[in-house]
Design a protein around this motif. Structure first.
Motif, PDB file in Angstrom:
ATOM      1  N   THR A 162      35.861 -35.255   6.651  1.00 30.54           N
ATOM      2  CA  THR A 162      36.494 -34.147   7.265  1.00 30.54           C
ATOM      3  C   THR A 162      35.251 -33.718   8.489  1.00 30.54           C
ATOM      4  N   GLU A 207      32.155 -32.218   2.125  1.00 29.94           N
ATOM      5  CA  GLU A 207      33.019 -31.285   1.383  1.00 29.94           C
ATOM      6  C   GLU A 207      33.036 -31.953   0.012  1.00 29.94           C
ATOM      7  N   GLU A 209      38.214 -33.378  -0.493  1.00 32.60           N
ATOM      8  CA  GLU A 209      38.411 -34.820   0.208  1.00 32.60           C
ATOM      9  C   GLU A 209      39.806 -35.300  -0.762  1.00 32.60           C
TER      10      GLU A 209
END
Ligand code: G4P
Length: 540
Positions: A7, A13, A18
């Motif tokens: 991201t 993340e 994800e």
């Protein structure tokens, strides 16, 4: 194809975040229905290629670099499979390629074990074809959600309503059209989007090299401008409404209904709708159950399983590539993971994407992604890799073989090469290898399709320098058995052959289903289990 990163913003993340933006799927179709064309058009719509034509160009380059793939070129078949990754609407799409020829359906099964959904492509002139059915069976065994694309609507074809009946009758999947053609096949103007009631009218671009121009027309405008073509589409959509053939998420995810999209991969009509549907409706990677049925959460430490092995793709580097589907956690290149079943540590310094012979380094990967591990000679299909808490994913079962051949080296002086090739090609799953525990020491090769034997002989000769003499045996089906039944079967005479697989399983080979049926009715207590049941039973 360069791998898609994380991201934006460089922030790390959670793996589950994800995973939520990933879609991992495969396209299944009968050869020539348009799988390659559609794949290429997905890349076009995702902006991963500026103009259609790149995949073919890559294909040619790929073939030129591999002697193994020379066979693909000679025969015009696809033996290998690859994985494409591209981003689309802030999602990461992993498209797993499956070999088109029916003889490689076992390979397709393994690839589908790594996918979360499938697109079934039908040629509207041909409808449901033999290979479509066979591949669909694999999806059904896994209760996999399937989207349907009615391709080649730019050409005359069967009545689309009749095609829906064909899908329902032959495949047993209830079709729920999301788009419907406007204009007879052959003069295909656009689609009705049943969700909005609008018409989307398409215009071609030269050679379909660029995305099709789309205009949205409301019903009144469509009626004015498209006249009879619109009236007919409205009537047909009315019939679909009347039978309630509407998209329904729950039954789609359960593999009971299939959203249907119509279009033409060649002219790009309807391609965007289909790709949008993959993102909007195909499931994101979820927690996968391990061999004991416990789910490994997406945010648990890294884990994945090997679903495919390919060797010697590049003759300049005699290498061994394992395709690993990430199931949980964050994969980082260079991390040391554990290998199940050996328990040994495994370093992942050489992690790559797996688009044919073209390799790009992969630094990170998340659930749903596929990582290629180079020189992974200790890895076998079905093996698990994990970090921290141990996990073992269910094995990827084998198809029931239907063809058998005794294999002997033609040149006994090259016995060592023969052995090495046999071991390697078995490990890759090119063929299954069976041995007679009591009699002839030469192995019996078992396959689902004849071409598997051809690939075996070709690769043995070209990669290992050993030629093989194959003598087909008269057997046509195999059953799993146990020692007690095997002893009884041996007493019945020469029409049954008992062989052992590497995992120790005993297989009884029969020449005809009638003989098997007779034995089963005479001896209902004997252990003669279909090998296919094993396939359905252990699917994850
Ligand atoms: P496959 O991977 O499923 O085997 O099929 P592929 O995409 O290679 O397509 C098979 C043939 O069908 C190709 O024609 C391709 O151009 C054509 N085709 C695919 N989609 C459509 C479509 O929507 N409409 C029409 N009319 N044709 C389509 P070919 O002549 O075999 O190859 P080529 O010379 O066009 O490359």
């Amino acid at each position: 194809m360069s791998p898609v990163g994380e991201t934006t913003g460089g922030e790390r993340e959670l793996p589950s975040a994800e995973a939520a933006r990933r879609r991992t799927f495969a396209i299944i179709s009968h050869p020539d229905a348009g799988k390659t064309t559609l794949t290429e058009k997905f890349l076009l719509y995702a902006g991963a290629v500026a103009e259609a034509g790149a995949v073919k160009a890559r294909g040619n380059r790929r073939r030129a670099t591999s002697d193994w793939m020379a066979m693909e070129q000679e025969r015009g078949i696809s033996v290998t499979s690859t994985v494409l990754q591209f981003s689309y609407r802030d999602h990461v799409v992993n498209l797993l390629d499956t070999p088109g020829h029916r003889d490689f359906s076992e390979d397709t099964y393994r690839v589908l074990a790594a996918a979360d959904a499938a697109i079934m492509v039908l040629d509207v002139a041909k409808g449901v074809e033999a290979q479509t059915l066979k591949l669909f069976e694999v999806c059904r065994a896994r209760s996999m959600p399937v989207l349907t694309f009615l391709n080649k609507c730019d050409r005359p074809g069967k009545d689309p309503l009749a095609l829906l009946d064909e899908i329902e009758d032959q495949i047993g999947l209830r079709p729920t059209p999301v788009t419907w053609p406007v204009g007879v096949l052959g003069d295909f103007r656009g689609v009705v989007d049943r969700r909005s009631g609008e018409m989307v009218r398409f215009s071609r671009t030269a050679h379909g090299a660029r995305v099709a121009v789309e205009e949205r027309l409301d019903a009144a405008q469509a009626a004015r401008e498209e006249g009879d073509a619109w009236a007919q589409a409205v009537e047909e959509v009315g019939l679909l409404d009347a039978v309630g053939a509407d998209f329904e998420e729950k039954s789609f995810l359960a593999g009971e209904t299939s959203p249907v999209f119509v279009g033409s991969a060649l002219t790009n009509f309807g391609v965007r709708h289909l790709l949008d549907a993959v993102v909007d409706h195909a499931p994101a990677p979820g927690p996968r159950p391990d061999a004991e049925g416990r789910e490994r959460g997406l945010d648990a430490a890294f884990s994945g399983f090997v679903f495919k092995i390919q060797s010697n793709m590049d003759p300049a580097h005699r290498d061994h590539l394992a395709f690993v589907r990430v199931c949980s956690g964050r994969f980082e290149r260079g991390m040391t993971v554990s290998h199940e079943p050996s328990g040994r540590p495994f370093t992942t310094k050489y992690a790559t994407s797996v688009f044919g012979a073209e390799r790009d380094t992969i630094d990170v990967a998340y659930p749903g992604d596929v990582v290629g591990l180079v020189n992974a000679s200790d890895l076998r299909i079905g093996d698990t890799l994990y970090a921290e808490g141990p996990v073992r994913f269910p094995p990827i079962p084998s198809f029931a073989p239907e063809l058998f051949a005794q294999a002997r080296p033609s040149d006994t002086g090259r016995h060592k090469q023969f052995r090495r090739g046999l071991e390697q090609l078995e490990q890759e799953g090119v063929v299954q290898v069976l041995y007679d525990p009591d009699g002839d020491r030469s192995p019996v090769l078992a396959a689902v399709g004849r071409m598997q034997f051809e690939v075996f002989s070709y690769r043995l000769a070209h990669e290992f320098g050993a030629s093989v003499e194959l003598s087909p045996t008269p057997h046509t089906l195999a059953r799993r058995t146990d020692e007690a039944t095997a002893a009884e079967l041996r007493r019945t005479g020469s029409r049954v052959r008992i062989l052992v697989r590497r995992d120790g399983a005993l297989l009884a080979l029969f020449e005809s289903p009638y003989w098997l049926a007779r034995l089963q009715s005479d001896h209902p207590d004997w252990c003669l289990e279909p090998v296919l049941e094993e396939m359905a039973g252990s699917s994850s």
